[in-house]
Write an enzyme that holds these catalytic residues in place. Structure first.
Site, PDB file in Angstrom:
ATOM      1  CD1 TRP A  40       0.665  -0.593   3.135  1.00 48.10           C
ATOM      2  CD2 TRP A  40      -0.297   1.409   3.343  1.00 48.10           C
ATOM      3  NE1 TRP A  40       1.120  -0.043   4.306  1.00 48.10           N
ATOM      4  CE2 TRP A  40       0.550   1.186   4.462  1.00 48.10           C
ATOM      5  CE3 TRP A  40      -1.006   2.608   3.280  1.00 48.10           C
ATOM      6  CZ2 TRP A  40       0.706   2.113   5.488  1.00 48.10           C
ATOM      7  CZ3 TRP A  40      -0.855   3.537   4.297  1.00 48.10           C
ATOM      8  CH2 TRP A  40      -0.012   3.286   5.382  1.00 48.10           C
ATOM      9  CG  ASP A  41       4.767   0.824   1.310  1.00 45.38           C
ATOM     10  OD1 ASP A  41       4.144  -0.180   1.669  1.00 45.38           O
ATOM     11  OD2 ASP A  41       5.896   0.781   0.808  1.00 45.38           O
ATOM     12  CD  GLU A  89       2.277  -3.992   9.034  1.00 45.98           C
ATOM     13  OE1 GLU A  89       3.228  -4.629   9.536  1.00 45.98           O
ATOM     14  OE2 GLU A  89       2.262  -3.602   7.857  1.00 45.98           O
ATOM     15  CE  LYS A 115       5.896  -2.649  11.903  1.00 41.68           C
ATOM     16  NZ  LYS A 115       5.672  -3.786  10.980  1.00 41.68           N
ATOM     17  CD  GLN A 116       2.808   0.861  10.002  1.00 42.27           C
ATOM     18  OE1 GLN A 116       3.330  -0.164  10.423  1.00 42.27           O
ATOM     19  NE2 GLN A 116       2.609   1.090   8.717  1.00 42.27           N
TER      20      GLN A 116
END
Length: 785
Positions: free
Chosen positions: A364-365, A491, A595-596
């Site tokens: 997806w990035d 995630e 996580k992000q």
């Protein structure tokens, strides 16, 4: 594979290695990679050794492998895909009398390599004394053509620098398939090992030209690699060429007097196909070789420099006050351009074509991080990348059918379009990738008004992804339209209900699909879109659930997230990051640890759905719970930090994103570069400190600079115009260099920008309380040199 931290002198337009650092060899190979979106060559030495990961890659070329499951389940992908290290054409071995040039032996008198960002080449100069006492200087220049998709070339020169009489040397220029790759690792981010994936089909050699054709065992893809040579040598020389199986070799032996030299130019061509015969692929490569050799080395160099001169004129970011950051942002932009420029309907992998990490998959990035940069700096590359998404639409429709959904479900990770993630909670459940693709389609269309793309590709992508959301979600009397059982960008929080990022991105997807139906009625008719279906999309968008914690005054990342148990950061040792390597997912999933950037990323990409006060509160809450165990996080945190008044924090995160690979901050840059993180260097400059947003097809800016930066200047292409934005601590200057005047907003004020400088004052940043990070997770504060 243990990786060190590389070290580079600070230069505005280049990246230089001085001396040989074995601990950082893999990192240098990644950073010195050359690519064009079709071919990728890691920066390993021509002589073949020392080497960490000797990679050469073709975009989309892969081998299949079974995905193992202890307990299989319905809908689990059965086969994985791994990018293949194809035939290596970089190899040019040198024998000095009876000693092979190997920097692990003999004596290195001087050694340096330079990646030139304006010339688009990797230069190398090594002076070396052999174990036998003879001294030579080897210089090389390597190029992967940005103008000729299938071509690479190397200029290789050997000069005698001692005065010990004539020196006999031999140069062996190779094509080598099934090269051994020592990348075994316990790191789940590394690649799956493949043992000799290529089977020989053809080997041809004549004159100074040779060619090998191979085929993969499982995926049945065919690849051809060819080489040809031009040489300048003394009178006393001998040549030979041979080709069989996995090796083709051109050998040149020469006697060089003191001060004498030889020069070899090696032209390389690559091609692959899933359908064409061995003879057809061979002929394709031979034809490309012939045209490259006819053009000649000097022309290839000139074409490369001219293309990059135009690119930097259109896209450069200028930073005054931090030379290290200036270098890092340009290096990142260079690698982003290399990753996608000539992909031509192939994906842009997470590592580009710089290494085997993540098996060469795209995620997806690409749409969320990389394509925004290219939309405003190289939009034709975005068109190609989205056309690749459209080319796998039938596979996405079939995946949706298997999962019992309508529309299309795009794969979480893939090379050719099939889902390759063997871990459902962080793979298939991350349905937000479909809205990320839609977001990239909308951004590209709004920035270009490419009606042909919209008609032929974009509208269909928007419609089929909208159908997914209408199918995946459901209307609830109490909570509106819910999307349950999904995983957002974070995630460390999986299979949740009403992830805010997912829901808001889906909301935009649904509304934009309805607009596409209006613009492209023929496409909508072909796809059987009915008025009642569009009404459902718009009703779902209007009633989209966005969970909010009234007690804490913040949005919940997903339902009940703010009620989960807190993670014990104070007793988490620094060596236990990333957490996924040291704690069970079951423990991570049920606690408030991130996580992000997830909800924080929604504050950026769907900032039109939040008030400034909400952004300030949300950012403070989630900043205290985000570990940044992903390289994707720092740039998004920087962008929102800048908007919410935390300018110094945003500046610290900017450095972390831009320097991710140059300083090997995640200890895995040797597997390949983090292309999305490098794209973040541009994004923080433009969206963070430039404050650029593109909500609803309108460009808005809200620039503010951190204390150390005295001037920031960037350029964006938009609807046939080239807009330049220059930011100083007190003022912003806007100018349209090419094209018609443009309406924008500056800190909420609508203005029209023309060819004359428009100078506007910058209002003060909002006054906010400092935010905190988890214990031990504060960004590194770089010291002014």
């Amino acid at each position: 594979m243990t990786e060190g931290r590389a070290s580079f002198p600070i230069e505005p337009w280049s990246l230089t290695e001085i001396g040989l650092d074995h601990n950082s060899l893999a990192v240098y190979e990644s950073v010195f990679s050359l690519a064009n979106g079709h071919i990728g060559m890691r920066g390993s030495f021509e002589e073949g050794e020392p080497v960490a990961v000797p990679g050469t890659y073709l975009n989309g070329f892969y081998e299949e492998r079974p995905l193992p499951y202890a307990e299989p389940g319905y809908g689990f992908p059965e086969m994985g895909q791994t990018m293949v290290n194809i035939t290596d054409g970089k190899l040019i071995r040198l024998l000095v009398k009876d000693s092979p040039l190997d920097l692990d032996y003999g004596e290195i008198i001087d050694h340096r390599r330079t990646l030139d960002l304006r010339a688009g080449v990797l230069r190398r100069s090594t002076e070396w004394r052999s174990p036998g006492g003879r001294t030579v200087r080897v210089t090389s220049t390597r190029l992967v053509s940005l103008t000729r998709r299938s071509i690479a070339a190397i200029e290789y020169q050997v000069e005698v620098t001692d005065d010990q009489g004539d020196l006999y040397v031999a140069v062996q220029s190779d094509l080598l398939a099934n090269e051994q790759n020592s990348t075994e690792s316990d790191d789940p981010r590394a690649a799956a090992a493949l043992s000799r994936p290529l089977q020989s089909e053809m080997a041809v050699a004549r004159g100074r030209r040779a060619l090998l054709v191979h085929r993969t065992k499982r995926s049945h893809l065919r690849v051809a690699a060819g080489m040809d040579h031009v040489i300048e040598i003394p009178d006393s020389s001998a040549e030979d060429i041979e080709a069989s199986g996995d090796l083709a070799r051109y050998t040149l032996a020469a006697r060089l007097p003191p001060g004498g030299s030889l020069r070899l130019v090696k032209f390389l061509a690559y091609g692959w196909s899933s359908r064409r015969s061995a003879a057809a692929v061979r002929d394709q490569v031979e034809g490309a070789l012939a045209t490259a050799k006819l053009a000649g080395w000097d022309r290839l160099l000139r074409e490369q420099r001219e293309l990059l001169a135009q690119h930097w004129d259109d896209a450069d970011v200028e930073i005054e006050g931090d030379d290290e950051l200036q270098q890092a942002v340009r290096v990142g932009m260079f690698h982003v351009l290399q990753a996608g420029l000539r992909g031509e309907r192939q994906p842009i992998p997470a590592k580009g074509l710089t290494g085997p990490g993540y098996d060469g998959h795209t995620f997806w990035d690409t749409e969320a991080y990389v394509l925004p940069v290219l939309t405003y700096t190289a939009p034709h590359a975005v068109r190609d990348a989205l056309r690749w998404r459209h080319s796998i639409l039938d596979k996405a429709r079939e995946r949706a059918r298997v999962l019992g959904q309508r529309g299309a479900v795009f794969p979480w990770r893939t090379i050719r379009g099939e889902e390759c993630s063997g871990y459902w909670p962080a793979g298939t459940a991350a349905f937000h990738i479909n809205a990320d693709i839609a977001d990239a389609v909308v951004r590209y269309f709004n920035a270009t008004f490419d009606d042909d793309f919209d008609r032929d590709f974009g509208a269909e992508l928007l419609i089929e992804t909208a159908r997914l959301w209408a199918s995946l979600g459901h209307f609830d009397v109490e909570h509106g339209f819910r999307i349950d059982g999904v995983t957002g960008p974070d995630e460390y929080t999986a299979v949740v209900d009403n992830n805010v990022f997912t829901n808001l991105m889906a909301q935009r997807n649904l509304r934009e699909a309805a607009e596409a139906v209006k613009r492209q009625p023929d496409t909508a008719g072909r796809l059987g879109v009915l008025e009642e279906e569009v009404e459902v999309w718009l009703r779902a968008a209007a009633l989209m659930a966005v969970p909010y914690d009234t007690q804490r005054g913040v949005h919940m990342q997903s339902d009940a997230f703010t009620h989960h148990e807190e993670w014990d950061f104070e007793h988490t040792p620094p060596e236990n990051y990333p957490l996924l390597m040291h704690y069970p997912y079951f423990d991570i999933y049920r606690k408030q640890v991130i996580k992000q950037a997830d909800l924080v990323m929604a504050l950026h990409l769907r900032g039109d759905s939040f008030t400034l006060e909400e952004k300030i509160a949300d950012f403070a809450y989630y900043e205290a719970r985000t570990t940044r165990d992903s390289s994707l996080s720092a740039s998004q945190q920087a962008i929102v930090a800048a908007e919410t008044g935390h300018l110094q924090l945003a500046y610290d995160y900017w450095g972390e994103a831009a320097l991710t690979d140059l300083q090997n901050l995640h200890q895995n840059s040797g597997h390949g570069l983090h292309i999305a993180a490098l794209a973040g260097g541009w994004s923080v400059a433009v969206a963070g400190f430039g404050g650029m947003r593109d909500h609803n097809g309108e460009l808005t800016f809200a620039p503010r600079l951190p204390e150390r930066i005295t001037r920031l200047r960037f350029r964006v292409g938009y609807r046939g115009r080239k807009l330049t934005v220059t930011v100083t601590p007190q003022q912003a200057t806007y100018q349209v260099l090419d094209g018609e005047p443009l309406d924008i907003r500056h800190h909420g004020r609508q203005v029209t920008v023309g060819t004359d400088d428009l100078v506007l004052d910058i209002p003060p940043a909002p006054q906010v309380e400092p935010v905190r990070q988890p214990y031990g997770c504060a960004p590194r504060r770089r010291v002014r040199s």
